[in-house]
Design a protein around this motif. Sequence first.
Motif, PDB file in Angstrom:
ATOM      1  N   UNK A  10     -21.774  38.846   5.120  1.00 39.89           N
ATOM      2  CA  UNK A  10     -22.155  39.587   6.321  1.00 39.89           C
ATOM      3  C   UNK A  10     -22.544  41.026   6.014  1.00 39.89           C
ATOM      4  N   UNK A  11     -22.686  41.358   4.755  1.00 35.84           N
ATOM      5  CA  UNK A  11     -22.997  42.718   4.332  1.00 35.84           C
ATOM      6  C   UNK A  11     -24.343  43.164   4.908  1.00 35.84           C
ATOM      7  N   UNK A  15     -28.295  41.972   3.929  1.00 34.11           N
ATOM      8  CA  UNK A  15     -28.953  41.082   4.895  1.00 34.11           C
ATOM      9  C   UNK A  15     -29.769  41.825   5.942  1.00 34.11           C
ATOM     10  N   UNK A  16     -30.127  43.075   5.730  1.00 32.63           N
ATOM     11  CA  UNK A  16     -30.812  43.840   6.768  1.00 32.63           C
ATOM     12  C   UNK A  16     -32.135  43.231   7.203  1.00 32.63           C
ATOM     13  N   UNK A  17     -32.921  42.583   6.327  1.00 32.40           N
ATOM     14  CA  UNK A  17     -34.166  41.990   6.846  1.00 32.40           C
ATOM     15  C   UNK A  17     -33.909  40.887   7.878  1.00 32.40           C
ATOM     16  N   UNK A  18     -32.873  40.128   7.673  1.00 31.03           N
ATOM     17  CA  UNK A  18     -32.529  39.083   8.640  1.00 31.03           C
ATOM     18  C   UNK A  18     -32.124  39.658   9.981  1.00 31.03           C
ATOM     19  N   UNK A  23     -33.254  40.889  15.659  1.00 31.59           N
ATOM     20  CA  UNK A  23     -33.094  41.863  16.747  1.00 31.59           C
ATOM     21  C   UNK A  23     -34.028  41.625  17.931  1.00 31.59           C
ATOM     22  N   UNK A  24     -35.339  41.357  17.740  1.00 34.05           N
ATOM     23  CA  UNK A  24     -36.188  41.130  18.920  1.00 34.05           C
ATOM     24  C   UNK A  24     -35.745  39.931  19.760  1.00 34.05           C
TER      25      UNK A  24
END
Length: 108
Positions: A10-11, A15-18, A23-24
């Motif tokens: 969950x880091x 995983x920021x691109x996911x 988000x949208x």
Amino acid sequence: MNKKRIKKSLDLKKNWPGYVLLAPAVIAVFTLSIYPLFRGIYLSFVHYNLVRPNDAIFNTFAGLDNYKNIFSNKIFLQSIGNTVKWTIVNLVIQLLAAMLLALALNQK
């Protein structure tokens, strides 16, 4: 050991691109589903009349008075009965048509 693995998966940095791609969709679900639901619940408990927004009681707390009024209205109760009847008849017709079509398509 298992907690470390879950925490690592969950880091945010990894995983920021996911999360950015997700988000949208989350924003769309909130704005198109959750917000109108809670807004409707809120409006059901206040005096709200779009025709006369300058009334003294506009947007004041009504409690359960709106529900008492609607469930004592004979036209509303008749429309609920009509909706239930229409739904039952429609479901029965669709179920019978689907079963007959499935039986017809299942023949050799």
